[in-house]
Write a protein that holds these residues in place. Sequence first.
Motif, mmCIF file in Angstrom:
data_model
loop_
_atom_site.group_PDB
_atom_site.id
_atom_site.type_symbol
_atom_site.label_atom_id
_atom_site.label_comp_id
_atom_site.label_asym_id
_atom_site.label_seq_id
_atom_site.Cartn_x
_atom_site.Cartn_y
_atom_site.Cartn_z
ATOM 1 N N UNK A 258 17.088 11.732 28.593
ATOM 2 C CA UNK A 258 18.250 10.862 28.712
ATOM 3 C C UNK A 258 18.336 10.050 27.434
ATOM 4 N N UNK A 259 19.552 9.701 27.016
ATOM 5 C CA UNK A 259 19.669 8.903 25.789
ATOM 6 C C UNK A 259 18.964 7.557 25.969
ATOM 7 N N UNK A 260 18.771 7.135 27.197
ATOM 8 C CA UNK A 260 18.050 5.895 27.474
ATOM 9 C C UNK A 260 16.586 5.952 27.054
ATOM 10 N N UNK A 261 16.074 7.162 26.871
ATOM 11 C CA UNK A 261 14.685 7.325 26.456
ATOM 12 C C UNK A 261 14.489 6.925 24.987
ATOM 13 N N UNK A 262 15.540 6.992 24.191
ATOM 14 C CA UNK A 262 15.409 6.767 22.748
ATOM 15 C C UNK A 262 15.188 5.274 22.497
ATOM 16 N N UNK A 263 13.948 4.920 22.227
ATOM 17 C CA UNK A 263 13.619 3.516 22.042
ATOM 18 C C UNK A 263 13.958 3.095 20.618
ATOM 19 N N UNK A 264 14.226 1.815 20.405
ATOM 20 C CA UNK A 264 14.519 1.335 19.051
ATOM 21 C C UNK A 264 13.375 1.658 18.091
ATOM 22 N N UNK A 265 12.135 1.565 18.594
ATOM 23 C CA UNK A 265 10.982 1.853 17.737
ATOM 24 C C UNK A 265 11.028 3.286 17.238
ATOM 25 N N UNK B 278 23.985 3.445 29.848
ATOM 26 C CA UNK B 278 24.440 2.070 29.698
ATOM 27 C C UNK B 278 23.441 1.281 28.859
ATOM 28 N N UNK B 279 22.154 1.593 29.088
ATOM 29 C CA UNK B 279 21.096 0.898 28.332
ATOM 30 C C UNK B 279 21.189 1.250 26.859
ATOM 31 N N UNK B 280 21.445 2.533 26.577
ATOM 32 C CA UNK B 280 21.577 2.959 25.184
ATOM 33 C C UNK B 280 22.748 2.233 24.537
ATOM 34 N N UNK B 281 23.832 2.134 25.270
ATOM 35 C CA UNK B 281 25.038 1.501 24.734
ATOM 36 C C UNK B 281 24.785 0.044 24.377
ATOM 37 N N UNK B 282 23.874 -0.597 25.124
ATOM 38 C CA UNK B 282 23.554 -1.990 24.818
ATOM 39 C C UNK B 282 22.635 -2.077 23.615
ATOM 40 N N UNK B 283 21.710 -1.121 23.552
ATOM 41 C CA UNK B 283 20.617 -1.182 22.599
ATOM 42 C C UNK B 283 21.078 -0.891 21.170
ATOM 43 N N UNK B 284 21.873 0.153 20.995
ATOM 44 C CA UNK B 284 22.194 0.636 19.646
ATOM 45 C C UNK B 284 22.938 -0.400 18.795
ATOM 46 N N UNK B 285 23.974 -1.075 19.327
ATOM 47 C CA UNK B 285 24.658 -2.061 18.482
ATOM 48 C C UNK B 285 23.717 -3.153 17.987
ATOM 49 N N UNK C 244 12.282 3.491 26.889
ATOM 50 C CA UNK C 244 13.092 2.931 25.815
ATOM 51 C C UNK C 244 13.160 1.424 25.883
ATOM 52 N N UNK C 245 12.900 0.868 27.067
ATOM 53 C CA UNK C 245 13.039 -0.567 27.264
ATOM 54 C C UNK C 245 11.734 -1.335 27.111
ATOM 55 N N UNK D 227 24.146 6.352 14.374
ATOM 56 C CA UNK D 227 25.417 6.589 15.054
ATOM 57 C C UNK D 227 25.173 6.932 16.526
ATOM 58 N N UNK D 228 25.968 6.321 17.377
ATOM 59 C CA UNK D 228 25.889 6.585 18.817
ATOM 60 C C UNK D 228 27.169 7.287 19.243
ATOM 61 N N UNK D 229 27.032 8.392 19.956
ATOM 62 C CA UNK D 229 28.217 9.137 20.397
ATOM 63 C C UNK D 229 28.055 9.565 21.844
ATOM 64 N N UNK D 230 29.155 9.660 22.538
ATOM 65 C CA UNK D 230 29.134 10.213 23.895
ATOM 66 C C UNK D 230 29.733 11.612 23.830
ATOM 67 N N UNK D 231 28.918 12.611 24.094
ATOM 68 C CA UNK D 231 29.379 13.998 24.022
ATOM 69 C C UNK D 231 29.014 14.693 25.324
ATOM 70 N N UNK D 232 29.997 15.223 26.008
ATOM 71 C CA UNK D 232 29.703 15.891 27.288
ATOM 72 C C UNK D 232 29.391 17.364 27.039
ATOM 73 N N UNK D 233 28.917 18.024 28.088
ATOM 74 C CA UNK D 233 28.501 19.427 27.968
ATOM 75 C C UNK D 233 29.665 20.343 27.625
ATOM 76 N N UNK D 234 30.886 19.868 27.847
ATOM 77 C CA UNK D 234 32.051 20.725 27.572
ATOM 78 C C UNK D 234 32.662 20.440 26.208
ATOM 79 N N UNK D 235 32.052 19.515 25.469
ATOM 80 C CA UNK D 235 32.672 19.097 24.217
ATOM 81 C C UNK D 235 31.952 19.648 22.990
ATOM 82 N N UNK D 236 31.848 20.958 22.916
ATOM 83 C CA UNK D 236 31.228 21.590 21.752
ATOM 84 C C UNK D 236 31.969 21.253 20.467
#
Lengths: 456, 135
Positions: free
Chosen positions: B40-47, B77-84, A425-426, B101-110
């Motif tokens: 990981x959400x960090x994998x989602x690149x802006x491209x 943390x990287x995703x949180x920096x990247x998305x805004x 991603x980076x 939209x960026x959201x933090x959803x845990x495994x227990x938060x259906x």
Amino acid sequence: MVSVGQHENIEILSFSEVEEVSGYVGNFEVKVRKKARYVKEELCNGCGLCQEKCPARNIPSEFDCGIGSRKAIYMPFPQAIPRIPVIDKVNCIYFQKGRCRACEKLCPREAVDFEQEDRILDLEVGTIIVATGFDLFDCTRAPQYGYGRLDNVLTSLEFERMINSQGPTGGKVLLKDGRVPQSVAILHCIGSRDENYNEYCSRVCCMYSLKFAHLVRDSIGAQVYELYIDMRTFGKGYEEFYKRLMKEDVIFIRGKGAEVTDVAERPREEGKLIVKCEDTLLGELRRIPVDMVILSNGLEPRRDATQTARLFGLSRSRDGFFLEKHPKLAPVETASDGILIAGACQGPKDIPDTVAQAGAAAAVALSMMDMGKWTLEPSIAQVDVERCSGCGECLLACPYKAIELVEGRAQVSETLCKGCGTCVGHCLPKAITLLHFTDEQLVAEMQGALLELEVV
Amino acid sequence: MYEPKIIGYLCTYCSYPGADLAGTSRLKYPPNVNIIRVLCSGRVSPELILRTFREGADGVLVAGCHFGDCHFINGNHRTAKRIPILKKILEYAGMEPQRLRLEWISASEGERFAEVVEEFTETIRGLPPMKEVLR
């Protein structure tokens, strides 16, 4: 502990700290700082003469929670392994004023060495088990219970030291003024199961509180009140113990202690501590005058858990304890291969559970070493050297320090990479791909999802 | 009224099981989100996000673990920096930043997942279809 100390394959490095961990499963390189204890380990036989003769006395003993005292050269507790004392530099008269050296002169084996310095050990190990334990909840964070402000409000550990026959009071339970308490209240769930502090249940407090109640009834026969939210007696034989205590005339009150105060409202409350609570079985508010209050404080992650997690590449769950790889299928393994966790650093647990988990961690470590081979996850990052510009952004992004620059190009260590893809991603020149989650695969998936299907 | 198409990039360890939990708890949420699992959400690149918009997605949801909860220590943390930053770029390019939209959803938060999808679908429904924007 004694058999661990005597085992030929186990080397104990006490008073030491891990400073750096590098490498990967099977080939870890660990840098350990062995702090100077100013006593030569190979010479000392633990006779204890130095402790006896040390003139720096009345230093509050950490092991006895400040109830007892120790000297400046001391062993933390009599059964400590290894049986080698340490000099506390802050309180040692020689280190502070430059004169004394009594222990050096008196030591029959000439083991005291004031010139000793910290040593750095470089160890090569195959697996690592992290068992850093827990901290107790600091009761001063809950001022409504008056800990530190009111006399005779004790934490669980302080009471434990007090009632221990080897402890500083020789097993006598005494109030500050030297009287024997006539009544004792034990407040459960201090700092646990409380949204203001920690939401989780600390698991051990119910049982040690019951043990305290039994010991108080047994040794001084005082009236005991147990104030609980729910009684969690989950283990083998625990429920039976609870039943037994009910027959020992311990008064159980279902309702969490709300406040401890010394402001008397009625004559019989004069000079006593008053525990306020709601008795949910009676459905009324109560004021219980007692002589002594024991706060059963819960378990918390170690204060330095953040640094430890960073050092070993561990993840932490939301409560701050170290996160296992899988709660059921891999309870002692972590996301970092070859690094295992055991005991209360993973979550609050009692002694039988800790021993079981420690055994499991040792067994996993042994089986890993016995195999001699390790299967890696298939989804790891790969660098296209042709495209890599060597900017080094991926090095900063990688949570596992799995990437390094080799001849100006990024190189992924296949054993360290866990395949999160943060580097992908980076990467601006798109030189890194994550196997099984490549851009082409994700784009194809996305295109498929966006396809307009005509329903005939 | 049109049915928007939303692509959700969900991380394997928190948000994807969270979505799974929404399903197994039989919670109702709009079917407009198509979930794509990433490690990981960090994998989602802006491209990748921009490419998704270009392919005609009306909205993109990126969901990861809560801070301190990430299986990969700090990928989120990287995703949180990247998305805004990417949102700013979208705005600069004349697109509505609400589409991302960026959201933090845990495994227990259906329940949380169902809520987010409902809200997000409503937001996107209020915006013009991406197809018209791209034309």
